[in-house]
Design an enzyme around this catalytic site. Sequence first.
Site, PDB file in Angstrom:
ATOM      1  N   ASN A  10       0.870  -1.177   0.000  1.00 46.73           N
ATOM      2  CA  ASN A  10       0.000   0.000   0.000  1.00 46.73           C
ATOM      3  C   ASN A  10       0.911   1.232   0.000  1.00 46.73           C
ATOM      4  O   ASN A  10       1.480   1.578   1.032  1.00 46.73           O
ATOM      5  CB  ASN A  10      -0.894  -0.027   1.251  1.00 46.73           C
ATOM      6  CG  ASN A  10      -1.719   1.239   1.399  1.00 46.73           C
ATOM      7  OD1 ASN A  10      -1.826   2.030   0.471  1.00 46.73           O
ATOM      8  ND2 ASN A  10      -2.307   1.405   2.571  1.00 46.73           N
ATOM      9  N   TRP A  11       1.038   1.846  -1.161  1.00 46.22           N
ATOM     10  CA  TRP A  11       1.969   2.980  -1.285  1.00 46.22           C
ATOM     11  C   TRP A  11       1.366   4.268  -0.728  1.00 46.22           C
ATOM     12  O   TRP A  11       2.042   5.297  -0.696  1.00 46.22           O
ATOM     13  CB  TRP A  11       2.371   3.163  -2.752  1.00 46.22           C
ATOM     14  CG  TRP A  11       3.230   2.063  -3.311  1.00 46.22           C
ATOM     15  CD1 TRP A  11       3.629   0.927  -2.659  1.00 46.22           C
ATOM     16  CD2 TRP A  11       3.800   1.981  -4.627  1.00 46.22           C
ATOM     17  NE1 TRP A  11       4.412   0.148  -3.491  1.00 46.22           N
ATOM     18  CE2 TRP A  11       4.529   0.775  -4.702  1.00 46.22           C
ATOM     19  CE3 TRP A  11       3.759   2.798  -5.754  1.00 46.22           C
ATOM     20  CZ2 TRP A  11       5.225   0.376  -5.849  1.00 46.22           C
ATOM     21  CZ3 TRP A  11       4.436   2.406  -6.908  1.00 46.22           C
ATOM     22  CH2 TRP A  11       5.161   1.208  -6.947  1.00 46.22           C
ATOM     23  N   LYS A  12       0.099   4.225  -0.335  1.00 48.35           N
ATOM     24  CA  LYS A  12      -0.590   5.406   0.225  1.00 48.35           C
ATOM     25  C   LYS A  12      -0.380   6.618  -0.684  1.00 48.35           C
ATOM     26  O   LYS A  12      -0.290   6.459  -1.897  1.00 48.35           O
ATOM     27  CB  LYS A  12      -0.106   5.658   1.662  1.00 48.35           C
ATOM     28  CG  LYS A  12      -0.168   4.412   2.530  1.00 48.35           C
ATOM     29  CD  LYS A  12      -0.036   4.714   3.987  1.00 48.35           C
ATOM     30  CE  LYS A  12      -0.001   3.414   4.775  1.00 48.35           C
ATOM     31  NZ  LYS A  12      -0.074   3.616   6.209  1.00 48.35           N
ATOM     32  N   HIS A  95      -9.532   0.963   4.613  1.00 51.55           N
ATOM     33  CA  HIS A  95      -8.280   1.149   5.361  1.00 51.55           C
ATOM     34  C   HIS A  95      -8.559   2.053   6.559  1.00 51.55           C
ATOM     35  O   HIS A  95      -9.384   2.963   6.481  1.00 51.55           O
ATOM     36  CB  HIS A  95      -7.214   1.759   4.441  1.00 51.55           C
ATOM     37  CG  HIS A  95      -5.852   1.754   5.056  1.00 51.55           C
ATOM     38  ND1 HIS A  95      -5.460   2.702   5.969  1.00 51.55           N
ATOM     39  CD2 HIS A  95      -4.811   0.902   4.910  1.00 51.55           C
ATOM     40  CE1 HIS A  95      -4.215   2.428   6.354  1.00 51.55           C
ATOM     41  NE2 HIS A  95      -3.797   1.339   5.727  1.00 51.55           N
ATOM     42  N   GLU A  97      -7.046   4.484   7.716  1.00 49.92           N
ATOM     43  CA  GLU A  97      -6.885   5.923   7.444  1.00 49.92           C
ATOM     44  C   GLU A  97      -8.136   6.473   6.770  1.00 49.92           C
ATOM     45  O   GLU A  97      -8.530   7.619   7.021  1.00 49.92           O
ATOM     46  CB  GLU A  97      -5.620   6.149   6.590  1.00 49.92           C
ATOM     47  CG  GLU A  97      -4.360   5.926   7.421  1.00 49.92           C
ATOM     48  CD  GLU A  97      -3.146   5.475   6.632  1.00 49.92           C
ATOM     49  OE1 GLU A  97      -3.145   5.566   5.387  1.00 49.92           O
ATOM     50  OE2 GLU A  97      -2.181   5.009   7.271  1.00 49.92           O
ATOM     51  N   GLU A 166      -5.505  -5.110  10.496  1.00 48.36           N
ATOM     52  CA  GLU A 166      -4.518  -4.069  10.733  1.00 48.36           C
ATOM     53  C   GLU A 166      -4.860  -3.333  12.034  1.00 48.36           C
ATOM     54  O   GLU A 166      -5.691  -2.407  12.029  1.00 48.36           O
ATOM     55  CB  GLU A 166      -4.514  -3.067   9.586  1.00 48.36           C
ATOM     56  CG  GLU A 166      -4.152  -3.682   8.251  1.00 48.36           C
ATOM     57  CD  GLU A 166      -3.557  -2.645   7.321  1.00 48.36           C
ATOM     58  OE1 GLU A 166      -2.446  -2.865   6.849  1.00 48.36           O
ATOM     59  OE2 GLU A 166      -4.198  -1.605   7.097  1.00 48.36           O
ATOM     60  N   GLY A 172       2.177   2.202  10.893  1.00 51.93           N
ATOM     61  CA  GLY A 172       3.102   3.322  10.764  1.00 51.93           C
ATOM     62  C   GLY A 172       3.729   3.750  12.075  1.00 51.93           C
ATOM     63  O   GLY A 172       4.358   4.801  12.158  1.00 51.93           O
ATOM     64  N   SER A 212       3.284  -2.193  10.563  1.00 53.30           N
ATOM     65  CA  SER A 212       4.732  -2.186  10.801  1.00 53.30           C
ATOM     66  C   SER A 212       5.403  -3.527  10.495  1.00 53.30           C
ATOM     67  O   SER A 212       6.317  -3.943  11.208  1.00 53.30           O
ATOM     68  CB  SER A 212       5.033  -1.721  12.233  1.00 53.30           C
ATOM     69  OG  SER A 212       4.574  -0.383  12.419  1.00 53.30           O
ATOM     70  N   GLY A 233       2.772  -1.165   4.410  1.00 52.40           N
ATOM     71  CA  GLY A 233       2.789   0.273   4.140  1.00 52.40           C
ATOM     72  C   GLY A 233       4.218   0.758   3.911  1.00 52.40           C
ATOM     73  O   GLY A 233       4.781   0.620   2.829  1.00 52.40           O
TER      74      GLY A 233
HETATM   75  C1  PEP Z   1      -0.855   0.097   6.150  1.00 50.79           C
HETATM   76  O1  PEP Z   1      -1.048   1.279   6.091  1.00 50.79           O
HETATM   77  O2  PEP Z   1      -1.630  -0.670   5.581  1.00 50.79           O
HETATM   78  C2  PEP Z   1       0.288  -0.373   6.922  1.00 50.79           C
HETATM   79  C3  PEP Z   1       0.269  -1.592   7.379  1.00 50.79           C
HETATM   80  O3  PEP Z   1       1.321   0.530   7.155  1.00 50.79           O
HETATM   81  P1  PEP Z   1       2.746   0.220   7.850  1.00 50.79           P
HETATM   82  O4  PEP Z   1       3.267  -1.060   7.249  1.00 50.79           O
HETATM   83  O5  PEP Z   1       3.596   1.406   7.491  1.00 50.79           O
HETATM   84  O6  PEP Z   1       2.492   0.111   9.307  1.00 50.79           O
END
Ligand code: PEP
Length: 253
Positions: A10-12, A95, A97, A166, A172, A212, A233
């Site tokens: 997921n490049w956001k 997601h 976010e 998640e 993050g 993470s 992410g």
């Molecule tokens: C995500 O946003 O889906 C995610 C898991 O981010 P990260 O790996 O940076 O925690």
Amino acid sequence: MGRKPIIAGNWKMNKTATAASPLATAVVKEVAGAEAEVVLCPTFIALGAVAATIRGTTVKLGAQNLHWEKEGAFTGEISAAMLTDMGCTHVIIGHSERRAYFHETDADVNRKTQAALAAGLTPIVCVGETLEERESNRMESVIRRQVLEGLAGLGSGLGSVVVAYEPVWAIGTGRTASPAQAQEVHALIRRLLAEIGGPAVAQTIRIQYGGSVKAANAAELFAQPDIDGGLIGGAALDAASFGAIVKAARSKA
Ligand code: PEP
């Protein structure tokens, strides 16, 4: 039937279309021959560039969101048909976010999931509790509501869904759920999927962990019986790290 692991990046809101191509090229090299299904989810405007870069490889294309309506007066939105036309096979839905900053509800998640399935897209439906919900012993009720309402009424489409667990407190933050903590929730999600679609279907549905995930902790997480890969992410923005995570995934019998 075994479950093939699925790793999605997921490049956001990172990488312009120009910058997305070299990253996708590097990822293709890193993941060649991998056992896992690999999906890259760039921004909407980089979908074309990444589609062109991964054409002819096993790497698949996903979007980060969609609208549930087919077309019409929905300024700024993108439909499922627009995604398939760009070469998408997958789409991330709900997601944390989007739930937190754009007020997406479980009903929205359900409408989006129905629209994705109707267009032949594989929905990656995200669920997860906040730290406050976990610490006040509401993790189970939150996950139950998100799964049962988000995935209601899908009929045989349920079997095509990928669920991503998640925990919001791990996204993050550098704070990963321990393999045991993650496995406990993945097993709960599989029980909930069995309530909706029956145990046989639930056994075939892939449940990713996200939060993470790094090269250093991926193998231990993916070794858990109900963890079928990851939604990645930050580490997905580095081809070598993402490649190492992909290589850590193994199919489940
Ligand atoms: C995500 O946003 O889906 C995610 C898991 O981010 P990260 O790996 O940076 O925690």
